[in-house]
Design a protein around this motif. Structure first.
Motif, mmCIF file in Angstrom:
data_model
loop_
_atom_site.group_PDB
_atom_site.id
_atom_site.type_symbol
_atom_site.label_atom_id
_atom_site.label_comp_id
_atom_site.label_asym_id
_atom_site.label_seq_id
_atom_site.Cartn_x
_atom_site.Cartn_y
_atom_site.Cartn_z
ATOM 1 N N CYS A 259 122.588 32.631 80.735
ATOM 2 C CA CYS A 259 122.561 31.678 79.619
ATOM 3 C C CYS A 259 122.162 30.284 80.081
ATOM 4 C CB CYS A 259 123.929 31.632 78.934
ATOM 5 S SG CYS A 259 124.288 33.110 77.954
ATOM 6 N N ILE A 260 122.633 29.888 81.266
ATOM 7 C CA ILE A 260 122.221 28.594 81.823
ATOM 8 C C ILE A 260 120.718 28.593 82.048
ATOM 9 C CG2 ILE A 260 122.383 27.081 83.842
ATOM 10 C CD1 ILE A 260 125.298 28.041 84.146
ATOM 11 N N ALA A 261 120.206 29.696 82.604
ATOM 12 C CA ALA A 261 118.767 29.805 82.872
ATOM 13 C C ALA A 261 117.970 29.820 81.574
ATOM 14 C CB ALA A 261 118.485 31.068 83.679
ATOM 15 N N MET A 262 118.474 30.509 80.562
ATOM 16 C CA MET A 262 117.774 30.581 79.287
ATOM 17 C C MET A 262 117.721 29.209 78.612
ATOM 18 S SD MET A 262 118.154 33.408 76.254
ATOM 19 C CE MET A 262 119.885 33.102 75.870
ATOM 20 N N THR A 263 118.809 28.467 78.675
ATOM 21 C CA THR A 263 118.828 27.109 78.121
ATOM 22 C C THR A 263 117.869 26.202 78.875
ATOM 23 O OG1 THR A 263 121.144 27.367 77.426
ATOM 24 C CG2 THR A 263 120.295 25.118 77.625
ATOM 25 N N ALA A 264 117.848 26.343 80.209
ATOM 26 C CA ALA A 264 116.937 25.540 81.033
ATOM 27 C C ALA A 264 115.486 25.860 80.698
ATOM 28 C CB ALA A 264 117.209 25.800 82.515
ATOM 29 N N ALA A 265 115.201 27.138 80.447
ATOM 30 C CA ALA A 265 113.836 27.539 80.089
ATOM 31 C C ALA A 265 113.413 26.862 78.791
ATOM 32 C CB ALA A 265 113.750 29.054 79.952
ATOM 33 N N GLY A 266 114.318 26.823 77.823
ATOM 34 C CA GLY A 266 114.011 26.148 76.567
ATOM 35 C C GLY A 266 113.762 24.666 76.761
ATOM 36 N N GLN A 267 114.555 24.047 77.630
ATOM 37 C CA GLN A 267 114.386 22.623 77.906
ATOM 38 C C GLN A 267 113.071 22.347 78.634
ATOM 39 O OE1 GLN A 267 117.979 21.832 80.085
ATOM 40 N NE2 GLN A 267 119.220 21.545 78.231
ATOM 41 N N ALA A 268 112.584 23.350 79.361
ATOM 42 C CA ALA A 268 111.314 23.204 80.076
ATOM 43 C C ALA A 268 110.112 23.519 79.190
ATOM 44 C CB ALA A 268 111.307 24.114 81.303
ATOM 45 N N GLY A 269 110.389 23.835 77.927
ATOM 46 C CA GLY A 269 109.302 24.088 76.986
ATOM 47 C C GLY A 269 108.903 25.534 76.839
ATOM 48 N N TYR A 270 109.690 26.451 77.397
ATOM 49 C CA TYR A 270 109.393 27.874 77.291
ATOM 50 C C TYR A 270 110.131 28.477 76.092
ATOM 51 C CZ TYR A 270 107.044 28.307 81.823
ATOM 52 O OH TYR A 270 106.154 28.202 82.854
ATOM 53 N N ARG A 271 109.470 29.356 75.382
ATOM 54 C CA ARG A 271 110.091 30.036 74.255
ATOM 55 C C ARG A 271 110.628 31.396 74.710
ATOM 56 N NH1 ARG A 271 105.202 28.736 72.317
ATOM 57 N NH2 ARG A 271 104.625 30.949 72.065
ATOM 58 N N VAL A 272 111.883 31.653 74.338
ATOM 59 C CA VAL A 272 112.533 32.935 74.655
ATOM 60 C C VAL A 272 112.684 33.710 73.350
ATOM 61 C CG1 VAL A 272 114.625 34.036 75.555
ATOM 62 C CG2 VAL A 272 113.821 31.885 76.584
ATOM 63 N N PRO A 273 112.162 34.927 73.259
ATOM 64 C CA PRO A 273 111.616 35.774 74.328
ATOM 65 C C PRO A 273 110.088 35.785 74.397
ATOM 66 C CG PRO A 273 112.037 37.107 72.417
ATOM 67 C CD PRO A 273 112.404 35.711 72.032
ATOM 68 N N GLU A 274 109.413 34.973 73.584
ATOM 69 C CA GLU A 274 107.951 35.053 73.505
ATOM 70 C C GLU A 274 107.266 34.806 74.845
ATOM 71 O OE1 GLU A 274 109.595 34.047 69.509
ATOM 72 O OE2 GLU A 274 109.847 33.271 71.549
ATOM 73 N N GLN A 275 107.724 33.785 75.583
ATOM 74 C CA GLN A 275 107.079 33.439 76.857
ATOM 75 C C GLN A 275 107.853 33.900 78.081
ATOM 76 O OE1 GLN A 275 106.673 29.165 75.676
ATOM 77 N NE2 GLN A 275 104.580 29.406 76.424
ATOM 78 N N VAL A 276 109.135 33.958 77.967
ATOM 79 C CA VAL A 276 109.979 34.420 79.075
ATOM 80 C C VAL A 276 111.150 35.206 78.496
ATOM 81 C CG1 VAL A 276 111.300 32.256 79.142
ATOM 82 C CG2 VAL A 276 111.286 33.762 81.142
ATOM 83 N N LYS A 277 111.400 36.362 79.078
ATOM 84 C CA LYS A 277 112.498 37.214 78.622
ATOM 85 C C LYS A 277 113.658 37.092 79.615
ATOM 86 C CE LYS A 277 109.167 40.347 76.497
ATOM 87 N NZ LYS A 277 109.183 39.607 75.225
ATOM 88 N N VAL A 278 114.874 37.162 79.076
ATOM 89 C CA VAL A 278 116.061 36.924 79.901
ATOM 90 C C VAL A 278 117.086 38.036 79.689
ATOM 91 C CG1 VAL A 278 117.888 35.280 80.495
ATOM 92 C CG2 VAL A 278 115.686 34.439 79.596
#
Length: 340
Positions: A259-278
């Motif tokens: 969840c920390i990684a998923m939140t960080a991905a969103g803050q970095a401009g990545y869309r979950v799950p479209e661009q990165v899956k967790v």
């Protein structure tokens, strides 16, 4: 049926130390003055013999303490609290009370546990040395160990329980690959001392083996590790996402890390799950509360807890149970979904 081993007596300690049993009693109970040299001899004999204080008195009374202790690395972790809650139910039904204790990982801690006269011990700790398990066993205490290592040294008279960490980790990676991920990173534990999971760790080993089985190399950039805090971990995840090969999959060692990684991905401009899956591990409550919902690997906690207590009560009764292994369950949510 395994043989029932005789417990070390106070008389054994007295003979080895060259003192009277009364002196041994004074040292053990710390209620009388004993000359330094004699005290040191007694303490050394206690250590060498793995003496369990007051066991003679208890044996004469024909009573047990009816107490079990569960030793874990992080007792505030939701997974451990869930396991203990379930074990408490089954232990109580069998006439025992169970205590949860954080691993101190010192010889003094081991001595303290032995001296408390627990009828049985359950250990679930990645950092608990085999020599400590051996000391418990040599003291005549039944021990059940949750497997945390792929090549874990077996100790005589100790029972082992597999919770599915290795196969679950492989299933998590396989799920990401099946969803089209080709550049997956593993988010390792947070450690105040910067510790990282070794290759023999079941979750990390499962990640490496499944990646390589599918033709993907695992290198230093494939792992986020050695972070001292949640904030440091989040920043490292962002850095990995912004540099090097494009990350399209993240496997967190547990749900909180995922969840920390998923939140960080969103803050970095990545869309979950479209661009990165967790995907995470443990099926903690946070996996159901976060948005998007976190896909995770669930363990059969209720069955695991019952098996641990059943195995331990068999050992307390004088028999050696068979080791047991459990499988995990993939719980799919939005964090790994495939778009229309």
């Amino acid at each position: 049926m395994s043989e029932i081993r005789e417990r070390v007596t106070r008389a054994d300690v007295a003979r080895m130390a060259g003192v009277s049993e009364t002196v041994v009693s004074y040292v053990i109970n710390n209620n009388r003055y004993v000359a330094k040299e004699k005290r040191q001899r007694v303490e050394e004999a206690v250590r060498l013999l793995n003496y369990r204080p007051n066991n003679v008195a208890r044996a004469l009374k024909g009573k047990q303490s009816n107490q079990i202790i569960f030793i874990a690395d992080h007792i505030t972790n939701e997974y451990f609290s869930s396991i203990v809650s379930a074990m408490d139910k089954y232990a109580y039904e069998s006439g025992y009370l169970i205590s949860l204790c954080s691993n101190r990982n010192t010889t003094e801690f081991i001595s303290q546990v032995i001296s408390r006269q627990f009828d049985g011990i359950i250990v679930s700790s990645a950092s608990f040395p085999t020599e400590y398990v051996e000391q418990f066993s040599q003291a005549g205490i039944p021990v059940v160990v949750f497997r945390r290592w792929r090549h874990q040294k077996a100790v005589a008279h100790v029972a082992y329980l597999g919770t599915g960490l290795y196969t679950g980790a492989r299933e998590a990676v396989r799920h990401l690959i099946d969803r089209g991920c080709r550049n997956v990173i593993y988010v390792d534990r947070i450690s105040a001392r910067g510790h990282v999971s070794p290759p023999d760790d079941m979750r990390f080993g499962g990640f490496v083996d499944e990646m390589e089985a599918n033709g993907f190399l695992v290198g230093p950039d494939s792992v986020v590790c050695g972070c001292h805090s949640q904030e440091e971990l989040a920043e490292e995840v962002k850095r990995r996402l912004r540099t090097g090969s494009r990350v399209d999959g993240i496997f967190g060692r547990n749900d909180m890390l995922a969840c920390i990684a998923m939140t960080a991905a969103g803050q970095a401009g990545y869309r979950v799950p479209e661009q990165v899956k967790v995907i995470g591990f443990d099926d903690a409550s946070i996996s159901r509360l976060i948005t998007p919902g976190l896909t995770t690997i669930g363990m059969q906690k209720e069955k695991i807890a019952k098996a641990a207590i059943d195995m331990l009560t068999q050992m307390i009764g004088g028999s050696q149970p068979d080791n047991q292994d459990f499988e995990t369950v993939l719980i799919e949510r939005e964090s790994t979904s495939v778009g229309d």
